[in-house]
Design an enzyme around this catalytic site. Structure first.
Site, PDB file in Angstrom:
ATOM      1  CG  ASP A   1      -1.816   1.092   1.423  1.00 35.95           C
ATOM      2  OD1 ASP A   1      -2.222   1.678   0.405  1.00 35.95           O
ATOM      3  OD2 ASP A   1      -2.176   1.396   2.580  1.00 35.95           O
TER       4      ASP A   1
ATOM      5  CG  ASP B   1      -2.199   7.235   0.494  1.00 38.91           C
ATOM      6  OD1 ASP B   1      -1.210   7.903   0.166  1.00 38.91           O
ATOM      7  OD2 ASP B   1      -3.213   7.120  -0.223  1.00 38.91           O
TER       8      ASP B   1
ATOM      9  CG  ASP C   1      -3.168   2.196   6.381  1.00 36.72           C
ATOM     10  OD1 ASP C   1      -3.340   1.871   5.184  1.00 36.72           O
ATOM     11  OD2 ASP C   1      -3.434   3.338   6.818  1.00 36.72           O
TER      12      ASP C   1
END
Lengths: 171, 171
Positions: free
Chosen positions: B8, B10, B130
């Site tokens: 990922d 961000d 996240d």
């Protein structure tokens, strides 16, 4: 559960060749006959391929392939549609592609769009694409959309379609 | 054959929270303490979330998460790395994300980038993210990167890491 169908943009929804012929004529004055391009890779078919494909507005102003709006709308009701486009090679194309989709295919959400480098990481049951390099790494049913560059390719793994009517007839 | 690992952007490569705290302070003068954000969804943590995330330069000027460059370089040698980012909701972010990757992670090619709406169509063996909404639809090993919004989530399906050193220790 609905089957997942991956639909390419350039050469399936967007009329890549018509746009290239127009831009080639505008940029260099060269008039190219579509009938002379059969079997040639796109990057060889157009003398100014690299500059034209990177030019502002190229993807945003591409014409539609006939029947693509009605055809995709039909698929979108019946399948889980994902628009999967090779785009990260051309950073300026990304927003243009999304804006183009939003204009002509407002029933397609941003959640249904994948802009990538290689398509071999994208999962699905059916893929509609004009490029063997994408179809060959796909594990589901492979539908090749006829375009001049692929017209001589014979491969029993592919179902060949020449237009959107043929897609909605078989799907 | 190398395993495919989905990374990922961000909250894993880009320090989303530091950037948000800075922009929130610039835009509204509000100073938010990071420690008060534990357990809050990002969209609730920042009063001006919707305008800030759409503002020009937000993604392009995001700071790096400590150790991410060295860590991703290590993974890129050992695995088939794909950078997979939810981005099509924010059309202006697309080019910024590619430009940001090119600046800080020049060893990552455009062929390794996937910008999408939902990540559930992307295949891989390991995912580092996240957001549970991404990890929960993934069929491989799920590594959750600690961020304030996910800090209270307990799920035995996840391996939790708090920093890039922990990632390179286990992978």
């Amino acid at each position: 559960m609905k089957k997942q169908i991956l639909v390419d943009m350039d050469g399936v929804l967007a009329d890549f060749y018509t746009q290239f012929l127009k831009k080639e004529s505008e940029q260099s004055g060269t008039l190219i006959e579509l009938s002379t391009l059969s079997g040639k890779p796109e990057s060889e078919a157009f003398p100014n391929f690299n500059s034209i494909i990177r030019s502002e507005g190229f993807f945003r102003t591409a014409p539609l392939i006939e029947g693509s709006v009605e055809g995709l709308n039909y698929l979108n009701d019946k399948y889980k549609v994902l628009i999967v486009s090779s785009a990260t090679e051309f950073p300026n194309s990304l927003k243009e592609k999304l804006d183009w989709l939003a204009e002509f295919f407002p029933f397609i959400s941003w959640k249904q769009v994948v802009l990538c480098g290689n398509k071999d990481c994208v999962r699905g049951d059916i893929m509609i694409d004009d490029h063997p390099k994408n179809l060959d790494f796909f594990e589901g049913d492979k539908i090749i959309f006829s375009q001049p560059h692929n017209i001589f390719i014979k491969n029993d793994d592919y179902i060949r379609v020449n237009n959107w009517n043929q897609i909605t007839d078989i799907l």
